[in-house]
Design a protein around this motif. Structure first.
Motif, PDB file in Angstrom:
ATOM      1  N   LEU A   2       0.952  -1.178   0.145  1.00 16.45           N
ATOM      2  CA  LEU A   2       0.002  -0.039   0.035  1.00 16.45           C
ATOM      3  C   LEU A   2       0.847   1.018   0.075  1.00 16.45           C
ATOM      4  CD1 LEU A   2      -3.014   0.884   0.309  1.00 16.45           C
ATOM      5  CD2 LEU A   2      -2.795   1.146   2.515  1.00 16.45           C
ATOM      6  N   ARG A   3       0.587   2.259  -0.934  1.00 15.76           N
ATOM      7  CA  ARG A   3       1.450   3.490  -1.121  1.00 15.76           C
ATOM      8  C   ARG A   3       0.491   4.680  -1.041  1.00 15.76           C
ATOM      9  NH1 ARG A   3       5.572   1.838  -5.680  1.00 15.76           N
ATOM     10  NH2 ARG A   3       5.158   3.803  -6.553  1.00 15.76           N
ATOM     11  N   HIS A   4      -0.657   4.656  -1.294  1.00 20.69           N
ATOM     12  CA  HIS A   4      -1.634   6.034  -1.466  1.00 20.69           C
ATOM     13  C   HIS A   4      -2.939   5.340  -0.822  1.00 20.69           C
ATOM     14  CE1 HIS A   4       1.622   7.186  -4.372  1.00 20.69           C
ATOM     15  NE2 HIS A   4       1.280   6.059  -4.833  1.00 20.69           N
ATOM     16  N   VAL A   5      -3.437   6.778  -0.696  1.00 17.38           N
ATOM     17  CA  VAL A   5      -4.891   6.724   0.226  1.00 17.38           C
ATOM     18  C   VAL A   5      -5.847   7.510  -0.468  1.00 17.38           C
ATOM     19  CG1 VAL A   5      -6.313   6.715   2.144  1.00 17.38           C
ATOM     20  CG2 VAL A   5      -4.183   5.913   2.229  1.00 17.38           C
ATOM     21  N   PHE A   6      -7.012   7.118  -1.202  1.00 18.12           N
ATOM     22  CA  PHE A   6      -7.765   8.052  -1.684  1.00 18.12           C
ATOM     23  C   PHE A   6      -9.389   7.843  -0.975  1.00 18.12           C
ATOM     24  CE2 PHE A   6      -4.503   8.398  -4.717  1.00 18.12           C
ATOM     25  CZ  PHE A   6      -4.578   9.573  -5.159  1.00 18.12           C
ATOM     26  N   GLY A 114      16.212  12.032   7.342  1.00 14.67           N
ATOM     27  CA  GLY A 114      14.946  12.422   7.269  1.00 14.67           C
ATOM     28  C   GLY A 114      14.053  11.253   7.165  1.00 14.67           C
ATOM     29  N   PRO A 115      12.636  11.235   6.985  1.00 12.54           N
ATOM     30  CA  PRO A 115      11.686  10.531   6.980  1.00 12.54           C
ATOM     31  C   PRO A 115      11.674   9.665   5.488  1.00 12.54           C
ATOM     32  CG  PRO A 115      10.564  12.297   6.760  1.00 12.54           C
ATOM     33  CD  PRO A 115      12.233  12.663   7.085  1.00 12.54           C
ATOM     34  N   ALA A 116      11.635   8.493   5.551  1.00 14.56           N
ATOM     35  CA  ALA A 116      11.526   7.474   4.367  1.00 14.56           C
ATOM     36  C   ALA A 116      10.687   7.924   3.394  1.00 14.56           C
ATOM     37  CB  ALA A 116      11.424   5.993   4.855  1.00 14.56           C
ATOM     38  N   ARG A 117       9.264   8.488   3.946  1.00 11.54           N
ATOM     39  CA  ARG A 117       8.322   8.822   2.716  1.00 11.54           C
ATOM     40  C   ARG A 117       7.684  10.321   2.990  1.00 11.54           C
ATOM     41  NH1 ARG A 117       6.647   4.809  -0.275  1.00 11.54           N
ATOM     42  NH2 ARG A 117       4.976   5.864  -0.981  1.00 11.54           N
ATOM     43  N   ASP A 144       4.044   6.955  -9.112  1.00 11.93           N
ATOM     44  CA  ASP A 144       5.101   5.773  -9.265  1.00 11.93           C
ATOM     45  C   ASP A 144       6.126   6.239  -8.537  1.00 11.93           C
ATOM     46  OD1 ASP A 144       3.502   4.457 -11.081  1.00 11.93           O
ATOM     47  OD2 ASP A 144       4.195   5.721 -12.937  1.00 11.93           O
ATOM     48  N   CYS A 145       6.303   7.210  -7.801  1.00 13.67           N
ATOM     49  CA  CYS A 145       7.226   7.394  -6.984  1.00 13.67           C
ATOM     50  C   CYS A 145       7.183   6.649  -5.552  1.00 13.67           C
ATOM     51  CB  CYS A 145       7.465   9.074  -6.501  1.00 13.67           C
ATOM     52  SG  CYS A 145       8.773   9.465  -5.262  1.00 13.67           S
ATOM     53  N   SER A 146       8.422   6.022  -5.327  1.00 13.89           N
ATOM     54  CA  SER A 146       8.559   4.853  -4.165  1.00 13.89           C
ATOM     55  C   SER A 146       8.478   5.709  -2.932  1.00 13.89           C
ATOM     56  CB  SER A 146       9.675   4.208  -4.445  1.00 13.89           C
ATOM     57  OG  SER A 146      10.961   4.775  -4.346  1.00 13.89           O
ATOM     58  N   SER A 147       8.897   7.101  -2.922  1.00 14.09           N
ATOM     59  CA  SER A 147       9.150   7.585  -1.602  1.00 14.09           C
ATOM     60  C   SER A 147       7.732   8.789  -1.087  1.00 14.09           C
ATOM     61  CB  SER A 147      10.519   8.477  -1.465  1.00 14.09           C
ATOM     62  OG  SER A 147      11.616   7.295  -1.853  1.00 14.09           O
ATOM     63  N   CYS A 148       6.952   8.645  -2.009  1.00 15.62           N
ATOM     64  CA  CYS A 148       5.886   9.596  -1.820  1.00 15.62           C
ATOM     65  C   CYS A 148       4.611   9.083  -1.642  1.00 15.62           C
ATOM     66  CB  CYS A 148       5.858  10.623  -2.753  1.00 15.62           C
ATOM     67  SG  CYS A 148       4.814  12.139  -2.520  1.00 15.62           S
ATOM     68  N   THR A 149       3.744   9.501  -0.759  1.00 15.43           N
ATOM     69  CA  THR A 149       2.476   9.065  -0.649  1.00 15.43           C
ATOM     70  C   THR A 149       1.395   9.954  -0.841  1.00 15.43           C
ATOM     71  OG1 THR A 149       2.841   7.108   1.298  1.00 15.43           O
ATOM     72  CG2 THR A 149       0.704   8.218   1.458  1.00 15.43           C
ATOM     73  N   ILE A 150       0.446   9.594  -1.449  1.00 22.32           N
ATOM     74  CA  ILE A 150      -0.724  10.883  -1.985  1.00 22.32           C
ATOM     75  C   ILE A 150      -1.876  10.350  -1.204  1.00 22.32           C
ATOM     76  CG2 ILE A 150      -2.209  11.433  -3.604  1.00 22.32           C
ATOM     77  CD1 ILE A 150      -0.107  10.855  -5.848  1.00 22.32           C
ATOM     78  N   CYS A 198       1.205   3.242   4.888  1.00 23.62           N
ATOM     79  CA  CYS A 198       2.002   3.860   3.824  1.00 23.62           C
ATOM     80  C   CYS A 198       3.120   4.621   4.170  1.00 23.62           C
ATOM     81  CB  CYS A 198       0.776   4.834   3.018  1.00 23.62           C
ATOM     82  SG  CYS A 198      -0.445   4.203   2.250  1.00 23.62           S
ATOM     83  N   LEU A 199       3.109   5.381   5.214  1.00 24.20           N
ATOM     84  CA  LEU A 199       4.353   6.129   5.360  1.00 24.20           C
ATOM     85  C   LEU A 199       5.359   5.473   6.315  1.00 24.20           C
ATOM     86  CD1 LEU A 199       2.077   9.193   6.123  1.00 24.20           C
ATOM     87  CD2 LEU A 199       3.818   8.902   4.537  1.00 24.20           C
ATOM     88  N   LYS A 200       5.154   4.103   6.652  1.00 26.55           N
ATOM     89  CA  LYS A 200       6.242   3.419   7.415  1.00 26.55           C
ATOM     90  C   LYS A 200       7.627   3.551   6.721  1.00 26.55           C
ATOM     91  CE  LYS A 200       3.343  -0.357   8.981  1.00 26.55           C
ATOM     92  NZ  LYS A 200       2.999  -1.791   8.882  1.00 26.55           N
TER      93      LYS A 200
END
Length: 200
Positions: A2-6, A114-117, A144-150, A198-200
């Motif tokens: 899981l990387r993003h939440v909408f 800094g933080p991973a995401r 598609d960015c592995s370090s950003c959560t939307i 997502c932000l782990k």
């Protein structure tokens, strides 16, 4: 993974309120958050348009109803129903947010600190915003960015399907919460739990 939440749901159900509460909770916990909300603009009890408001408080026009939108004959007019979309204004405020997030990530990666995401709030990805091709490109790159959560909102399917919205809805790394009048007061903790994953 899981990387993003909408969030999705009918207009006026409370998606923006939930996104704002989730962002406030993330900021309170020390998580860096960039992005924007879409807010109604009312005059004399009448909705006359929408503004884009960044998490840091900057504000600019997204749209206005035709009779107060001003002269748009000098440029191509983008409309959704009775609203004329102010594309230059939207892009002027929204696009630098993507640059800021990706630049910060690049700096953190270079320093290995800094933080991973990072979290980017996009409220919303809808018809008005999707007139902007640079916005579509930036959203796709960030998805598609592995370090950003939307953390974002998308409209419920209605009429002609919106390409980017359907791409978001069907991604395996996206969790979509459907907000209703029945669950909107109880769903915040589930949203925050998904974001924490997502932000782990």
């Amino acid at each position: 993974m899981l990387r993003h939440v909408f969030l999705t749901g009918p207009p006026g159900v409370g998606k923006t309120t939930l996104v704002q509460k989730a962002c406030d909770a993330l900021l309170s916990s020390g998580q860096a958050v960039e992005g924007f909300y879409t807010e109604e603009v009312r005059e004399g009890g009448r909705r006359v348009g929408f503004d884009v408001v960044t998490v840091s408080g900057e504000r600019d026009h997204l749209s206005r109803i035709r009779d107060i939108a001003g002269d748009s004959h000098s440029r191509r007019e983008y409309t959704v129903g009775q609203y004329v979309v102010d594309l230059p204004s939207f892009e002027r405020l929204a696009l630098p947010l993507f640059t800021k997030v990706h630049h910060t990530l690049a700096c953190l990666w270079a320093r290995k600190t800094g933080p991973a995401r990072r979290c980017l709030c996009l409220d919303e990805i809808g018809k008005m915003e999707l007139f902007s091709q640079p916005f579509i490109k930036a959203v796709r790159m960030t998805l598609d960015c592995s370090s950003c959560t939307i953390l974002g909102t998308i409209p419920i399917p209605k009429g002609k399907l919106l390409g980017l919205v359907e791409d978001v809805r069907t991604r395996s790394d996206v969790r979509v919460f459907t907000v209703s009048k029945e669950n909107r007061n109880a769903i915040l903790q589930d949203i925050l739990s998904a974001l924490q994953e997502c932000l782990k």
